[in-house]
Design an enzyme around this catalytic site. Structure first.
Site, mmCIF file in Angstrom:
data_model
loop_
_atom_site.group_PDB
_atom_site.id
_atom_site.type_symbol
_atom_site.label_atom_id
_atom_site.label_comp_id
_atom_site.label_asym_id
_atom_site.label_seq_id
_atom_site.Cartn_x
_atom_site.Cartn_y
_atom_site.Cartn_z
ATOM 1 C CB VAL A 231 -0.957 0.006 1.222
ATOM 2 C CG1 VAL A 231 -1.788 1.287 1.220
ATOM 3 C CG2 VAL A 231 -1.867 -1.224 1.224
ATOM 4 C CG ASP A 250 9.426 -0.734 5.138
ATOM 5 O OD1 ASP A 250 10.034 -1.557 5.852
ATOM 6 O OD2 ASP A 250 8.386 -1.014 4.516
ATOM 7 C CB ALA A 310 -1.655 1.404 8.794
ATOM 8 N NE ARG A 311 -5.683 -3.721 11.004
ATOM 9 C CZ ARG A 311 -6.104 -3.681 9.739
ATOM 10 N NH1 ARG A 311 -6.241 -2.516 9.126
ATOM 11 N NH2 ARG A 311 -6.406 -4.786 9.094
ATOM 12 C CD GLU A 340 -11.237 -0.268 13.025
ATOM 13 O OE1 GLU A 340 -11.745 -1.192 12.369
ATOM 14 O OE2 GLU A 340 -10.277 0.386 12.624
ATOM 15 C CG HIS A 359 -11.366 -0.548 8.783
ATOM 16 N ND1 HIS A 359 -10.823 -1.255 9.813
ATOM 17 C CD2 HIS A 359 -10.635 -0.887 7.683
ATOM 18 C CE1 HIS A 359 -9.818 -1.996 9.371
ATOM 19 N NE2 HIS A 359 -9.684 -1.781 8.074
ATOM 20 C CG LEU A 360 -15.416 3.497 4.520
ATOM 21 C CD1 LEU A 360 -16.020 4.769 3.924
ATOM 22 C CD2 LEU A 360 -16.373 2.334 4.339
ATOM 23 N N GLY A 361 -10.955 1.578 3.820
ATOM 24 C CA GLY A 361 -9.825 1.451 2.893
ATOM 25 C C GLY A 361 -9.992 0.366 1.842
HETATM 26 N N1 NAI Z 1 -7.776 0.575 5.952
HETATM 27 C C1 NAI Z 1 -7.917 -0.538 5.279
HETATM 28 O O1 NAI Z 1 -9.022 -0.930 4.932
HETATM 29 C C2 NAI Z 1 -6.716 -1.315 4.902
HETATM 30 C C3 NAI Z 1 -5.632 -1.325 5.717
HETATM 31 N N2 NAI Z 1 -4.529 -2.039 5.376
HETATM 32 C C4 NAI Z 1 -3.405 -1.993 6.300
HETATM 33 O O2 NAI Z 1 -2.349 -1.319 5.662
HETATM 34 C C5 NAI Z 1 -1.113 -1.797 6.177
HETATM 35 C C6 NAI Z 1 -0.161 -2.103 5.038
HETATM 36 O O3 NAI Z 1 -0.683 -3.127 4.211
HETATM 37 P P1 NAI Z 1 0.208 -3.706 3.011
HETATM 38 O O4 NAI Z 1 0.937 -2.604 2.355
HETATM 39 O O5 NAI Z 1 -0.657 -4.563 2.203
HETATM 40 O O6 NAI Z 1 1.243 -4.597 3.834
HETATM 41 P P2 NAI Z 1 2.750 -4.923 3.448
HETATM 42 O O7 NAI Z 1 3.133 -6.050 4.307
HETATM 43 O O8 NAI Z 1 2.886 -5.044 1.979
HETATM 44 O O9 NAI Z 1 3.543 -3.619 3.906
HETATM 45 C C7 NAI Z 1 3.819 -3.305 5.225
HETATM 46 C C8 NAI Z 1 5.197 -2.675 5.265
HETATM 47 O O10 NAI Z 1 5.411 -2.176 6.576
HETATM 48 C C9 NAI Z 1 6.781 -2.343 6.841
HETATM 49 N N3 NAI Z 1 7.064 -2.234 8.254
HETATM 50 C C10 NAI Z 1 7.026 -3.208 9.195
HETATM 51 N N4 NAI Z 1 7.405 -2.687 10.381
HETATM 52 C C11 NAI Z 1 7.672 -1.384 10.168
HETATM 53 C C12 NAI Z 1 8.110 -0.342 11.012
HETATM 54 N N5 NAI Z 1 8.344 -0.538 12.300
HETATM 55 N N6 NAI Z 1 8.288 0.876 10.467
HETATM 56 C C13 NAI Z 1 8.057 1.085 9.155
HETATM 57 N N7 NAI Z 1 7.646 0.123 8.305
HETATM 58 C C14 NAI Z 1 7.456 -1.090 8.827
HETATM 59 C C15 NAI Z 1 7.103 -3.698 6.251
HETATM 60 O O11 NAI Z 1 8.479 -3.838 6.011
HETATM 61 C C16 NAI Z 1 6.314 -3.665 4.970
HETATM 62 O O12 NAI Z 1 7.104 -3.206 3.893
HETATM 63 C C17 NAI Z 1 -1.471 -2.981 7.064
HETATM 64 O O13 NAI Z 1 -1.551 -2.534 8.392
HETATM 65 C C18 NAI Z 1 -2.848 -3.346 6.620
HETATM 66 O O14 NAI Z 1 -3.544 -3.997 7.612
HETATM 67 C C19 NAI Z 1 -4.443 -2.748 4.221
HETATM 68 C C20 NAI Z 1 -5.502 -2.790 3.380
HETATM 69 C C21 NAI Z 1 -6.757 -2.102 3.661
HETATM 70 O O1 HPV Z 2 -7.066 -5.666 4.620
HETATM 71 C C1 HPV Z 2 -6.949 -4.995 5.638
HETATM 72 O O2 HPV Z 2 -5.948 -5.008 6.374
HETATM 73 C C2 HPV Z 2 -8.037 -4.128 6.016
HETATM 74 O O3 HPV Z 2 -7.896 -3.393 6.951
HETATM 75 C C3 HPV Z 2 -9.322 -4.256 5.341
HETATM 76 O O4 HPV Z 2 -10.253 -4.550 6.322
HETATM 77 P P1 HPV Z 2 -11.698 -5.071 5.946
HETATM 78 O O5 HPV Z 2 -11.534 -6.359 5.252
HETATM 79 O O6 HPV Z 2 -12.324 -4.045 5.077
HETATM 80 O O7 HPV Z 2 -12.406 -5.220 7.244
#
Ligand code: NAI
Ligand code: HPV
Length: 623
Positions: A231, A250, A310-311, A340, A359-361
């Protein structure tokens, strides 16, 4: 070493059972997943994106209701197919794929108690971020739950430790919502900078406040992307397109990937201290929990703007409220929250400088269809015992390696099972040495799955612990088993991954003294011949008996007529001998007779064998 002669008995032609992925493999046979059905589903799933979403959704919910009744009826009729509990809304294409292979129970908004009550009837559970899959859930499953599918990326709502301990595979859908999350991050960035949400709310109260909602420009500003993963890098790419200067932090991201996008990787302190906007994209882990807090806010430029898709837990939310109040943080745009939904009186949500979304991401039509298919495929695959590319708590063994090693996996489990039965009661096993003889370079031989199955073979006969590739290492550690692995080079065909596997236990006594090798270990060795696992060495005696059914090992003085005598005793009781092999030190000296039997002889029959004068010791081993 002792020589051996082999006397084959007629034996039924059985195909070696692939007890491979251990419990994950005892799956329904009716499944027939294919790329064709996958493609068909993908095509069907396109239609909602052609402007007919609402109409199709209505139709879909009616169909879903009918389907749900049918699923429940089928389940009630004792259908042997696995049951998948879908605890949060999942795209129709994914549900359709699941229904081809399983009974699907879509029960949304279950309370924790309801989830625990249902889970022992389910083989798989699919959730999004709204369901907490706690230790209680895994325990309530009483061993039936084989896979949890997280229809999204973040698995912080799943107790991975409990899943691993209890041998439940966890898979996620890591790629299908990346773009949706990145787009939402950019949407929040732009909306926050231009006060879109606040201005909209104001107009809806019939106000026209042009001066109040003057925003800030993005072009030329510095954006720090914290977490340069899937992301984060897509956010960076888009922000560059908006004319922003993008830096990233990162600790695990390769610098060349960042450079390729024109992004500089910097330290945490530099990122937060030099940026106008900070966008969070790391997972929630013990290391990242509350990574933005009073201390770190104090290091930021005054007037910084924060985006979090993210979270919620990566920000200390109380500290953020303080930073907003004292002007350190000018604005924040948040999609995610520690709790949440957040509490009704949340100061953060109500703060006038904060833009929030629930939480619409990942919530776009496209992402949800993609995620549904991605998770359904992963869950169906796991239920069929296939290796999952998105396993979160199991070693990812490429399917090519897996299929190549599959006969050796059967052999490995049987050797573990045999070796443990040779241990004399009371001598605890601590040190297990596994020796692989192979033509392959150690780097070309992935033995994790073999180690897991040896552990299964050792642990399961002596405990009620159920072992699979998910919990094998954990189980070994819990039981104080130290498993060391050695490779011995074998000059043979590189096409064949392994020549032999040896399992040795050090510092233990054996109930069958001949199983002790010259070095004092209990030692068994096996090979795969024509796809069938064979026992080829016991202690220092070469034997050759196929590892099917059960085995009787006898040590005797080598003399004529022994095979006949044992054969007669077994024959009288209708115990079918599948194979017999004799390994001896020298002519008329000690010999080991290994007899493969299909049935388990009764005690009396075994006693009679033991009474044959030339037999010095014997042991019956169940495979
Ligand atoms: N709001 C939403 O609906 C959504 C939220 N997310 C959240 O977004 C976040 C990222 O997802 P992705 O990119 O798919 O995961 P990913 O695993 O591809 O990327 C996460 C990155 O964070 C890095 N990381 C780990 N510890 C770290 C630290 N202490 N400082 C800086 N970077 C660090 C990792 O090296 C990795 O490159 C996750 O928390 C995921 O749950 C993802 C999809 C939808
Ligand atoms: O994929 C993630 O990490 C998300 O946060 C998406 O959450 P959701 O499936 O929309 O409840």
């Amino acid at each position: 070493m002792a020589s051996s002669k082999t006397i084959p008995f007629p034996r039924p032609t059985t195909t070696p059972r692939s007890s491979l992925l251990l419990s994950l493999s005892n799956l329904n046979s009716s499944s027939s997943s294919s790329s064709i059905s996958f493609l068909r589903l993908r095509c069907q799933s396109r239609s909602p994106f052609l402007g007919q979403a609402a109409r199709l959704e209505d139709g879909a919910s009616a169909i879903a209701a009918v389907q749900r009744r049918r699923d429940l009826q089928v389940a009630a009729a004792g259908d042997p197919r696995p049951t998948v509990l879908v605890a949060e809304k999942l795209g129709e294409a994914g549900l359709a794929l699941l229904r081809e292979h399983a009974n699907v129970d879509c029960s949304y908004q279950l309370s924790p108690e309801e989830l625990c009550a249902k889970i022992s009837l389910c083989d798989a559970l699919i959730v999004r971020s709204g369901t907490k899959v706690t230790r209680e859930v895994f325990e309530a499953a009483r061993g039936r739950l084989r896979v949890v599918g997280r229809a999204g990326v973040g698995i912080d709502n799943v107790d991975l430790q409990a899943a691993t301990e209890l041998g439940c595979l966890v898979v996620n859908a890591p790629t299908a919502n990346t773009i949706a999350a990145a787009e939402h991050g950019i949407a929040l960035l732009a909306a926050m900078a231009r006060n879109v949400a606040q201005a909209d709310a104001s107009m809806k109260t019939e106000k026209w406040q042009r001066n109040k909602y003057v925003g800030v420009s993005l072009v030329g500003k510095t954006l720090a992307v914290m977490g340069f993963g899937k992301v984060g890098s897509e956010v960076a790419r888009r922000a560059k397109g908006l004319g922003m200067r993008v830096i990233a932090h990162d600790p695990y991201a390769p610098a060349d990937r960042a450079h390729a996008l024109g992004v500089e990787l910097v330290s945490f302190d530099e990122a937060i201290a030099t940026s106008d906007f900070i966008s969070l994209h790391m997972p929630l882990t013990p290391d990242t929990s509350k990574i933005l807090n009073d201390n770190t806010f104090a290091k930021m430029q005054k007037g910084v703007r924060i985006i979090n898709v993210a979270r919620g837990g990566v920000i200390d939310e109380d500290a953020l409220v303080r930073a907003l109040d004292n002007g350190t943080v000018a604005q924040a745009a948040l999609d995610v929250f520690t709790e949440e939904p957040p509490p009704k009186d949340s100061k953060l949500v109500k703060h006038e400088n904060v833009t929030v979304t629930p939480h619409l991401g990942a919530s776009t039509m496209e992402a949800q269809e993609g995620v549904a298919i991605e998770i359904a495929e992963a869950v169906v695959g796991a239920l069929k015992g296939e290796l999952s590319a998105t396993a979160v708590n199991a070693p990812m063994v490429p399917s090519k390696v897996f299929s190549e090693l599959s006969p050796y996996v059967v052999l490995a489990e049987k050797l573990g099972r045999l070796a443990v039965q040779l241990v004399a009661g009371g001598s605890g096993i601590r040190l297990v040495k596994v020796v692989y003889t192979s033509t392959r370079d150690p780097d070309d031989l992935d033995t994790r799955i073999l180690r897991a199955t040896i552990t299964k073979g050792i642990v399961e006969p002596i405990s009620n612990v159920f072992v699979n590739i998910v919990n094998a290492d954990y189980t070994a550690k819990q039981r104080g088993l130290r498993i060391s692995e050695e490779r011995v080079f074998h000059d043979g065909s590189p096409e064949i991954p392994l020549d032999s596997i040896q399992v040795c236990f050090s510092n233990v006594e054996s109930k069958f003294a001949s199983a002790i090798s010259d070095s004092g270990d209990i030692r068994v060795e096996g090979r795969v011949k024509d796809g069938v696992p064979h026992l080829t060495l016991v202690g220092s005696f070469s034997v050759d008996v196929s590892l099917e059914g059960n085995i009787i090992l006898c040590r005797q003085v080598d003399q004529p007529g022994m095979i006949g005598q044992v054969g007669n005793i077994l024959g009288e009781k209708n115990v079918n001998i599948s194979f017999m092999s004799v390994g001896r030190t020298a002519r008329k000296k000690q010999a080991i007779m290994a007899i493969g039997v299909d049935e388990e002889p009764d005690k009396e029959t075994l006693r009679k064998i033991g009474k044959i004068p030339a037999i010095e010791e014997f042991v019956f081993l169940k495979l």
